[in-house]
Design a protein around this motif. Structure first.
Motif, mmCIF file in Angstrom:
data_model
loop_
_atom_site.group_PDB
_atom_site.id
_atom_site.type_symbol
_atom_site.label_atom_id
_atom_site.label_comp_id
_atom_site.label_asym_id
_atom_site.label_seq_id
_atom_site.Cartn_x
_atom_site.Cartn_y
_atom_site.Cartn_z
ATOM 1 N N GLN A 11 7.994 27.770 41.438
ATOM 2 C CA GLN A 11 7.440 28.694 42.310
ATOM 3 C C GLN A 11 7.202 30.096 41.174
ATOM 4 O O GLN A 11 6.460 30.841 41.270
ATOM 5 C CB GLN A 11 8.279 29.714 43.109
ATOM 6 C CG GLN A 11 8.624 28.468 44.229
ATOM 7 C CD GLN A 11 7.567 27.764 44.887
ATOM 8 O OE1 GLN A 11 6.564 28.348 45.342
ATOM 9 N NE2 GLN A 11 7.449 26.334 45.009
ATOM 10 N N THR A 69 16.794 34.978 38.907
ATOM 11 C CA THR A 69 16.369 34.614 40.184
ATOM 12 C C THR A 69 16.901 32.902 40.533
ATOM 13 O O THR A 69 17.222 32.616 41.703
ATOM 14 C CB THR A 69 14.825 34.606 40.374
ATOM 15 O OG1 THR A 69 14.598 35.923 40.540
ATOM 16 C CG2 THR A 69 14.207 33.991 41.732
ATOM 17 N N LEU A 70 17.028 32.238 39.657
ATOM 18 C CA LEU A 70 17.155 30.688 39.633
ATOM 19 C C LEU A 70 18.692 30.803 40.161
ATOM 20 O O LEU A 70 19.218 29.949 40.790
ATOM 21 C CB LEU A 70 16.866 30.120 38.467
ATOM 22 C CG LEU A 70 15.303 29.494 38.397
ATOM 23 C CD1 LEU A 70 15.156 28.993 36.965
ATOM 24 C CD2 LEU A 70 14.986 28.596 39.476
ATOM 25 N N GLN A 128 20.491 33.257 41.538
ATOM 26 C CA GLN A 128 21.055 33.468 42.635
ATOM 27 C C GLN A 128 20.516 32.379 43.833
ATOM 28 O O GLN A 128 21.227 32.113 44.826
ATOM 29 C CB GLN A 128 20.167 34.769 42.883
ATOM 30 C CG GLN A 128 20.855 36.239 42.028
ATOM 31 C CD GLN A 128 19.909 37.293 42.172
ATOM 32 O OE1 GLN A 128 18.802 37.304 42.570
ATOM 33 N NE2 GLN A 128 20.293 38.294 41.538
ATOM 34 N N ASP A 129 19.213 31.687 43.703
ATOM 35 C CA ASP A 129 18.644 31.014 44.715
ATOM 36 C C ASP A 129 19.710 29.704 44.739
ATOM 37 O O ASP A 129 19.886 29.270 45.756
ATOM 38 C CB ASP A 129 17.375 30.601 44.346
ATOM 39 C CG ASP A 129 16.224 31.827 44.489
ATOM 40 O OD1 ASP A 129 16.799 32.810 45.016
ATOM 41 O OD2 ASP A 129 15.095 31.634 44.174
ATOM 42 N N THR A 130 20.129 29.271 43.535
ATOM 43 C CA THR A 130 20.963 28.278 43.616
ATOM 44 C C THR A 130 22.424 28.272 43.931
ATOM 45 O O THR A 130 22.879 27.642 44.733
ATOM 46 C CB THR A 130 21.198 27.500 42.038
ATOM 47 O OG1 THR A 130 19.766 27.474 41.522
ATOM 48 C CG2 THR A 130 21.952 26.471 41.905
ATOM 49 N N SER A 143 12.370 25.881 43.189
ATOM 50 C CA SER A 143 12.362 27.489 42.629
ATOM 51 C C SER A 143 11.717 27.494 41.554
ATOM 52 O O SER A 143 11.111 28.544 41.451
ATOM 53 C CB SER A 143 13.854 27.987 42.484
ATOM 54 O OG SER A 143 14.406 27.964 43.884
ATOM 55 N N LYS A 159 23.115 30.674 46.335
ATOM 56 C CA LYS A 159 23.385 30.647 47.756
ATOM 57 C C LYS A 159 23.521 29.086 48.300
ATOM 58 O O LYS A 159 24.367 29.127 49.240
ATOM 59 C CB LYS A 159 21.845 31.217 48.085
ATOM 60 C CG LYS A 159 21.548 32.661 48.237
ATOM 61 C CD LYS A 159 20.234 32.934 48.683
ATOM 62 C CE LYS A 159 19.939 34.340 47.876
ATOM 63 N NZ LYS A 159 18.243 34.494 48.387
ATOM 64 N N TRP A 160 22.890 28.355 48.215
ATOM 65 C CA TRP A 160 23.042 26.908 48.713
ATOM 66 C C TRP A 160 24.502 26.326 47.967
ATOM 67 O O TRP A 160 25.331 25.801 49.018
ATOM 68 C CB TRP A 160 22.076 25.973 48.242
ATOM 69 C CG TRP A 160 22.192 24.634 48.928
ATOM 70 C CD1 TRP A 160 21.979 24.263 50.133
ATOM 71 C CD2 TRP A 160 22.813 23.560 48.128
ATOM 72 N NE1 TRP A 160 22.233 23.100 50.513
ATOM 73 C CE2 TRP A 160 22.771 22.499 49.446
ATOM 74 C CE3 TRP A 160 23.447 23.406 47.047
ATOM 75 C CZ2 TRP A 160 23.192 21.246 48.965
ATOM 76 C CZ3 TRP A 160 23.868 21.705 46.933
ATOM 77 C CH2 TRP A 160 23.923 20.968 47.915
#
Length: 147
Positions: A118, A62-63, A65-67, A115, A69-70
């Motif tokens: 969370q 998750t970390l 993927q989230d990172t 992130s 994206k930006w």
């Protein structure tokens, strides 16, 4: 338990990560260039292991993927431009580009921290092992990062 305590450690966390990076810069950059490992997440995994706070493999995914994206929209294209421009720029102009890239890295760190806050602690193995496994790499091959 959520990881909100990390908000209080933001400056200390990333300063410690900078210290780890300076000690292991060659390994970090090789992993970044050869396997597209995110250096900030790599350093965070090392730091969290030293704090005995574990994340699960799914949380690392998750970390990542989230990172990504930006960074894929902003940081990575800028880094590519900086590298391509190196031979065309004066030293002070190139340094300005490096400074902007560092500013973008700091923004990435803030997004990572957001992130991370969370998530809840769930890990069962080392963070370094979990994170590197996303790239089919073994932490045993990079044991120097734990020293």
């Amino acid at each position: 338990m959520k990881m909100t305590f990390l908000n209080k450690l933001d400056g200390l966390l990333w300063q410690d990560c900078d210290d780890i990076y300076l000690k292991h810069q060659q390994i970090c950059l090789a992993l970044q260039d050869d396997y597209q490992v995110n250096v900030n997440l790599l350093l965070l995994a090392t730091w969290l292991d030293k704090q005995s706070h574990l994340l699960s493999l799914q949380q690392w995914q998750t970390l990542q993927q989230d990172t990504f994206k930006w960074e894929s929209r902003v940081l990575l294209p800028y880094r590519k431009l900086r590298r391509l421009s190196k031979s065309c720029l004066a030293a002070d102009e190139y340094q300005q580009m490096l400074d902007v890239e560092l500013m973008l890295e700091r923004k990435s760190q803030k997004l990572i921290l957001h992130s991370l806050n969370q998530l809840a602690w769930q890990g069962e193995s080392s963070n370094l092992a979990s994170y590197l496994s996303l790239f089919n790499l073994s932490d045993k091959d990079y044991a120097a990062l734990t020293r």
